[in-house]
Design a protein around this motif. Structure first.
Motif, PDB file in Angstrom:
ATOM      1  N   ALA A 271       0.830  -1.207   0.000  1.00 21.88           N
ATOM      2  CA  ALA A 271       0.000   0.000   0.000  1.00 21.88           C
ATOM      3  C   ALA A 271       0.867   1.260   0.000  1.00 21.88           C
ATOM      4  CB  ALA A 271      -0.924  -0.007   1.215  1.00 21.88           C
ATOM      5  N   ALA A 272       1.985   1.228   0.728  1.00 27.19           N
ATOM      6  CA  ALA A 272       2.889   2.375   0.771  1.00 27.19           C
ATOM      7  C   ALA A 272       3.467   2.669  -0.613  1.00 27.19           C
ATOM      8  CB  ALA A 272       4.011   2.111   1.766  1.00 27.19           C
ATOM      9  N   GLN A 273       3.817   1.607  -1.333  1.00 23.89           N
ATOM     10  CA  GLN A 273       4.344   1.807  -2.685  1.00 23.89           C
ATOM     11  C   GLN A 273       3.261   2.334  -3.620  1.00 23.89           C
ATOM     12  OE1 GLN A 273       7.521  -1.279  -3.936  1.00 23.89           O
ATOM     13  NE2 GLN A 273       6.263  -2.348  -2.405  1.00 23.89           N
ATOM     14  N   ALA A 274       2.038   1.870  -3.415  1.00 25.36           N
ATOM     15  CA  ALA A 274       0.933   2.373  -4.231  1.00 25.36           C
ATOM     16  C   ALA A 274       0.704   3.858  -3.986  1.00 25.36           C
ATOM     17  CB  ALA A 274      -0.342   1.577  -3.928  1.00 25.36           C
ATOM     18  N   GLN A 275       1.109   4.332  -2.800  1.00 28.67           N
ATOM     19  CA  GLN A 275       0.982   5.753  -2.471  1.00 28.67           C
ATOM     20  C   GLN A 275       2.202   6.566  -2.898  1.00 28.67           C
ATOM     21  OE1 GLN A 275      -1.764   7.289  -1.314  1.00 28.67           O
ATOM     22  NE2 GLN A 275      -2.820   5.308  -1.456  1.00 28.67           N
ATOM     23  N   GLY A 276       3.145   5.911  -3.597  1.00 34.22           N
ATOM     24  CA  GLY A 276       4.250   6.649  -4.192  1.00 34.22           C
ATOM     25  C   GLY A 276       5.591   6.515  -3.514  1.00 34.22           C
ATOM     26  N   PHE A 277       5.688   5.745  -2.428  1.00 30.44           N
ATOM     27  CA  PHE A 277       6.978   5.573  -1.753  1.00 30.44           C
ATOM     28  C   PHE A 277       7.817   4.524  -2.470  1.00 30.44           C
ATOM     29  CE2 PHE A 277       4.279   7.185   1.706  1.00 30.44           C
ATOM     30  CZ  PHE A 277       5.052   8.269   2.132  1.00 30.44           C
ATOM     31  N   ASP A 278       9.115   4.747  -2.515  1.00 29.72           N
ATOM     32  CA  ASP A 278      10.001   3.740  -3.083  1.00 29.72           C
ATOM     33  C   ASP A 278      10.102   2.561  -2.109  1.00 29.72           C
ATOM     34  OD1 ASP A 278      12.715   3.948  -1.411  1.00 29.72           O
ATOM     35  OD2 ASP A 278      11.981   5.995  -1.755  1.00 29.72           O
ATOM     36  N   PRO A 279      10.512   1.369  -2.591  1.00 32.94           N
ATOM     37  CA  PRO A 279      10.512   0.175  -1.733  1.00 32.94           C
ATOM     38  C   PRO A 279      11.339   0.323  -0.463  1.00 32.94           C
ATOM     39  CG  PRO A 279      10.717  -0.470  -4.020  1.00 32.94           C
ATOM     40  CD  PRO A 279      10.821   1.024  -3.994  1.00 32.94           C
ATOM     41  N   GLU A 280      12.509   0.957  -0.539  1.00 30.95           N
ATOM     42  CA  GLU A 280      13.344   1.093   0.662  1.00 30.95           C
ATOM     43  C   GLU A 280      12.659   1.941   1.719  1.00 30.95           C
ATOM     44  OE1 GLU A 280      17.757   2.763   2.042  1.00 30.95           O
ATOM     45  OE2 GLU A 280      17.228   2.702  -0.080  1.00 30.95           O
ATOM     46  N   THR A 281      12.103   3.080   1.294  1.00 20.72           N
ATOM     47  CA  THR A 281      11.397   3.949   2.250  1.00 20.72           C
ATOM     48  C   THR A 281      10.145   3.271   2.783  1.00 20.72           C
ATOM     49  OG1 THR A 281      12.212   5.921   1.098  1.00 20.72           O
ATOM     50  CG2 THR A 281      10.330   6.210   2.563  1.00 20.72           C
TER      51      THR A 281
END
Length: 265
Positions: A181-191
């Motif tokens: 979900a975090a990646q779907a919101q635009g965060f890169d995988p590491e963050t």
């Protein structure tokens, strides 16, 4: 006294690793894989071999092979009165006793994977006739990998498997869902991984350090009409709590089924 492990998998590495860090234990690990033996000998300083050494009544045997492989693995074992700890899911003391020639000096253990970093919790059961010395020794061994909880009724091992034994997998499932979900919101995988890991770690530690129950802790973050409220109401609408309860029930049922299959052999 020797602590002998049958099987060189992750749980053996976790328990033996904790004992190695404590020091003062004579560790032997038996595994058919030369690669595993070499790694465990190198990392833990344990004696390793393809088969178990001769056991005595002063020794401890830790059975750490898959439940479906246990009968074959135990066929050639002479316990000679050694204390036996089994970390195999679903195998009762009675079933283990049959596999081991009738010994009843057995403690069942259901650890979980955070034992790998010394933060596990192990459910433990021993027959009421188990000596205080055996009880204490088994407890000392498993505390090298984290906390222990002793059960008065062996049947509770199934429920414990559904909560803490398999529980880390549920947590990782939720973590992965939030990570995606975090990646779907635009965060890169590491963050995204940092955000999710720190959130779960911080929330868990807050729960440990406060007297409030989980429901109250959730309410403390959830202002009516606010952002968190919207998320929680969505979880409720999708019956997330019901799905988790159903998963636990399915896990417990599978543990019970495995026990019935073992008892039928």
């Amino acid at each position: 006294m020797k602590i002998c492990f049958l099987g060189g998998g992750n749980m053996t590495a976790a328990i033996a690793g904790g004992l190695a860090r404590q020091g003062g234990w004579q560790l032997h690990i038996a595994d058919r894989s030369a690669e595993k033996r070499e790694r465990l000998a190198r990392e833990l300083g344990a004696a390793t071999a393809e088969t178990l050494p001769a056991l005595t009544a002063a020794d401890v045997l830790v059975l750490a092979v898959k439940p479906q492989d246990m009968a074959a693995a135990c066929a050639a074992i002479e316990t000679n009165g050694a204390l036996v700890l089994s970390v195999a899911a679903g195998l009762s003391v009675a079933a283990l006793s049959r596999m081991l020639g009738g010994t009843r000096r057995i403690v069942r253990v259901m650890p979980n994977t955070p034992a790998q970093i010394g933060l596990g919790i192990s459910g433990m059961f021993a027959e009421p006739k188990t000596s205080v010395a055996d009880h204490d020794l088994a407890d000392r061994i498993m505390r090298a990998a984290g906390q222990t909880v002793w059960l008065a009724d062996e049947a509770q091992m199934h429920a414990l498997t559904g909560i803490s034994g398999s529980g880390p997998a549920y947590v990782f499932y939720l973590m992965n869902a939030l990570f995606e979900a975090a990646q779907a919101q635009g965060f890169d995988p590491e963050t995204a991984k940092r955000l999710v890991s720190a959130t779960f770690q911080g929330a868990a530690e807050l729960a440990v350090q406060t007297d409030a129950d989980f429901a109250q802790l959730q309410k403390n973050v959830t202002s009516k009409g606010g952002t968190t409220h919207e998320a929680v109401e969505t979880f409720k609408a999708h019956k997330v709590a019901d799905a988790i309860a159903a998963g636990v029930e399915a896990c417990v049922a599978r543990s019970q089924e495995m026990a019935r299959q073992a008892d039928a052999v």
